[in-house]
Design a protein around this motif. Structure first.
Motif, PDB file in Angstrom:
ATOM      1  N   TYR A 253       0.840  -1.198   0.000  1.00 31.26           N
ATOM      2  CA  TYR A 253       0.000   0.000   0.000  1.00 31.26           C
ATOM      3  C   TYR A 253       0.875   1.247   0.000  1.00 31.26           C
ATOM      4  CZ  TYR A 253      -3.117   3.706   1.384  1.00 31.26           C
ATOM      5  OH  TYR A 253      -3.815   4.880   1.419  1.00 31.26           O
ATOM      6  N   SER A 254       0.507   2.202  -0.824  1.00 26.33           N
ATOM      7  CA  SER A 254       1.200   3.482  -0.847  1.00 26.33           C
ATOM      8  C   SER A 254       0.245   4.564  -1.322  1.00 26.33           C
ATOM      9  CB  SER A 254       2.408   3.437  -1.785  1.00 26.33           C
ATOM     10  OG  SER A 254       2.954   4.739  -1.939  1.00 26.33           O
ATOM     11  N   GLN A 255      -0.002   5.539  -0.492  1.00 32.12           N
ATOM     12  CA  GLN A 255      -0.833   6.656  -0.933  1.00 32.12           C
ATOM     13  C   GLN A 255      -0.057   7.546  -1.894  1.00 32.12           C
ATOM     14  OE1 GLN A 255      -4.139   6.919  -0.329  1.00 32.12           O
ATOM     15  NE2 GLN A 255      -4.066   8.544  -1.822  1.00 32.12           N
ATOM     16  N   THR A 256       1.238   7.692  -1.682  1.00 34.98           N
ATOM     17  CA  THR A 256       2.030   8.527  -2.594  1.00 34.98           C
ATOM     18  C   THR A 256       2.290   7.830  -3.923  1.00 34.98           C
ATOM     19  OG1 THR A 256       4.093   7.754  -1.596  1.00 34.98           O
ATOM     20  CG2 THR A 256       3.163   9.787  -0.724  1.00 34.98           C
ATOM     21  N   GLY A 257       2.337   6.508  -3.936  1.00 33.10           N
ATOM     22  CA  GLY A 257       2.498   5.752  -5.172  1.00 33.10           C
ATOM     23  C   GLY A 257       1.165   5.204  -5.628  1.00 33.10           C
ATOM     24  N   HIS A 258       0.136   6.012  -5.513  1.00 32.24           N
ATOM     25  CA  HIS A 258      -1.253   5.620  -5.717  1.00 32.24           C
ATOM     26  C   HIS A 258      -1.491   4.805  -6.984  1.00 32.24           C
ATOM     27  CE1 HIS A 258      -5.562   5.897  -5.140  1.00 32.24           C
ATOM     28  NE2 HIS A 258      -5.678   6.330  -6.370  1.00 32.24           N
ATOM     29  N   TRP A 259      -0.899   5.175  -8.100  1.00 34.09           N
ATOM     30  CA  TRP A 259      -1.153   4.487  -9.370  1.00 34.09           C
ATOM     31  C   TRP A 259      -0.013   3.560  -9.753  1.00 34.09           C
ATOM     32  CZ3 TRP A 259      -5.850   4.085 -10.837  1.00 34.09           C
ATOM     33  CH2 TRP A 259      -6.757   5.080 -10.485  1.00 34.09           C
TER      34      TRP A 259
ATOM     35  N   CYS B 212       0.446   0.232  -9.742  1.00 34.15           N
ATOM     36  CA  CYS B 212       0.175  -1.200  -9.884  1.00 34.15           C
ATOM     37  C   CYS B 212       1.192  -1.807 -10.838  1.00 34.15           C
ATOM     38  CB  CYS B 212      -1.242  -1.438 -10.390  1.00 34.15           C
ATOM     39  SG  CYS B 212      -2.511  -1.009  -9.199  1.00 34.15           S
ATOM     40  N   LYS B 213       2.196  -2.447 -10.281  1.00 34.18           N
ATOM     41  CA  LYS B 213       3.270  -3.046 -11.068  1.00 34.18           C
ATOM     42  C   LYS B 213       3.290  -4.545 -10.820  1.00 34.18           C
ATOM     43  CE  LYS B 213       5.972   1.099 -10.404  1.00 34.18           C
ATOM     44  NZ  LYS B 213       6.891   1.691  -9.467  1.00 34.18           N
ATOM     45  N   PRO B 214       3.689  -5.332 -11.813  1.00 36.45           N
ATOM     46  CA  PRO B 214       3.675  -6.780 -11.668  1.00 36.45           C
ATOM     47  C   PRO B 214       4.585  -7.326 -10.571  1.00 36.45           C
ATOM     48  CG  PRO B 214       3.907  -6.158 -13.958  1.00 36.45           C
ATOM     49  CD  PRO B 214       4.023  -4.913 -13.152  1.00 36.45           C
ATOM     50  N   VAL B 215       5.647  -6.653 -10.241  1.00 34.81           N
ATOM     51  CA  VAL B 215       6.581  -7.200  -9.253  1.00 34.81           C
ATOM     52  C   VAL B 215       6.736  -6.242  -8.083  1.00 34.81           C
ATOM     53  CG1 VAL B 215       8.915  -8.036  -8.871  1.00 34.81           C
ATOM     54  CG2 VAL B 215       7.821  -8.406 -11.075  1.00 34.81           C
ATOM     55  N   ALA B 216       6.265  -6.651  -6.915  1.00 34.58           N
ATOM     56  CA  ALA B 216       6.434  -5.910  -5.660  1.00 34.58           C
ATOM     57  C   ALA B 216       6.204  -4.415  -5.790  1.00 34.58           C
ATOM     58  CB  ALA B 216       7.808  -6.182  -5.075  1.00 34.58           C
ATOM     59  N   GLY B 217       5.130  -4.044  -6.442  1.00 34.93           N
ATOM     60  CA  GLY B 217       4.785  -2.639  -6.552  1.00 34.93           C
ATOM     61  C   GLY B 217       3.983  -2.191  -5.355  1.00 34.93           C
ATOM     62  N   SER B 218       3.451  -1.010  -5.447  1.00 39.86           N
ATOM     63  CA  SER B 218       2.572  -0.501  -4.414  1.00 39.86           C
ATOM     64  C   SER B 218       1.545   0.401  -5.066  1.00 39.86           C
ATOM     65  CB  SER B 218       3.366   0.267  -3.354  1.00 39.86           C
ATOM     66  OG  SER B 218       4.018   1.362  -3.929  1.00 39.86           O
ATOM     67  N   CYS B 219       0.394   0.504  -4.443  1.00 41.55           N
ATOM     68  CA  CYS B 219      -0.651   1.360  -4.985  1.00 41.55           C
ATOM     69  C   CYS B 219      -1.639   1.682  -3.882  1.00 41.55           C
ATOM     70  CB  CYS B 219      -1.355   0.676  -6.158  1.00 41.55           C
ATOM     71  SG  CYS B 219      -2.227  -0.818  -5.744  1.00 41.55           S
ATOM     72  N   GLY B 220      -2.539   2.589  -4.169  1.00 38.81           N
ATOM     73  CA  GLY B 220      -3.599   2.919  -3.227  1.00 38.81           C
ATOM     74  C   GLY B 220      -4.755   1.952  -3.408  1.00 38.81           C
ATOM     75  N   CYS B 221      -5.646   1.925  -2.452  1.00 37.15           N
ATOM     76  CA  CYS B 221      -6.785   0.995  -2.489  1.00 37.15           C
ATOM     77  C   CYS B 221      -7.639   1.193  -3.741  1.00 37.15           C
ATOM     78  CB  CYS B 221      -7.661   1.183  -1.261  1.00 37.15           C
ATOM     79  SG  CYS B 221      -6.810   0.928   0.302  1.00 37.15           S
ATOM     80  N   SER B 222      -7.997   2.432  -4.033  1.00 38.65           N
ATOM     81  CA  SER B 222      -8.858   2.713  -5.180  1.00 38.65           C
ATOM     82  C   SER B 222      -8.213   2.293  -6.487  1.00 38.65           C
ATOM     83  CB  SER B 222      -9.195   4.206  -5.249  1.00 38.65           C
ATOM     84  OG  SER B 222      -9.980   4.592  -4.162  1.00 38.65           O
ATOM     85  N   SER B 223      -6.929   2.576  -6.639  1.00 34.07           N
ATOM     86  CA  SER B 223      -6.284   2.233  -7.901  1.00 34.07           C
ATOM     87  C   SER B 223      -6.207   0.729  -8.094  1.00 34.07           C
ATOM     88  CB  SER B 223      -4.895   2.868  -8.007  1.00 34.07           C
ATOM     89  OG  SER B 223      -4.032   2.394  -6.997  1.00 34.07           O
ATOM     90  N   LEU B 224      -6.017  -0.033  -7.029  1.00 34.83           N
ATOM     91  CA  LEU B 224      -5.982  -1.488  -7.151  1.00 34.83           C
ATOM     92  C   LEU B 224      -7.355  -2.023  -7.554  1.00 34.83           C
ATOM     93  CD1 LEU B 224      -4.519  -4.164  -6.968  1.00 34.83           C
ATOM     94  CD2 LEU B 224      -5.051  -4.205  -4.525  1.00 34.83           C
TER      95      LEU B 224
END
Length: 65
Positions: free
Chosen positions: A22-28, A30-42
């Motif tokens: 989870y990352s609010q700053t890395g919101h968008w 969504c990467k195939p390998v160990a990425g991070s994203c916000g709840c909405s973007s996922l």
């Protein structure tokens, strides 16, 4: 065609297999390998992968029923 089972499988994949964080700053991020994203973007990303039309939604609050 949109498929709820594909949606479930994609969400599980992002969370269990790719170890999505989870990352609010890395919101968008969504990467195939160990990425991070916000709840909405996922949620939006997984909906799109499963064939659902998300229109112009940029967070889950802007989705239309």
């Amino acid at each position: 065609m949109a498929d709820i089972q594909v949606l479930i499988a994609r969400m599980r994949n992002w969370c269990d297999v790719t170890d999505m964080g989870y990352s609010q700053t890395g919101h968008w991020g969504c990467k195939p390998v160990a990425g991070s994203c916000g709840c909405s973007s996922l949620v939006l990303h997984s909906l799109q992968e499963a064939g659902f039309d998300t229109g112009g939604a940029f967070y889950t609050g802007s989705l239309r029923c």
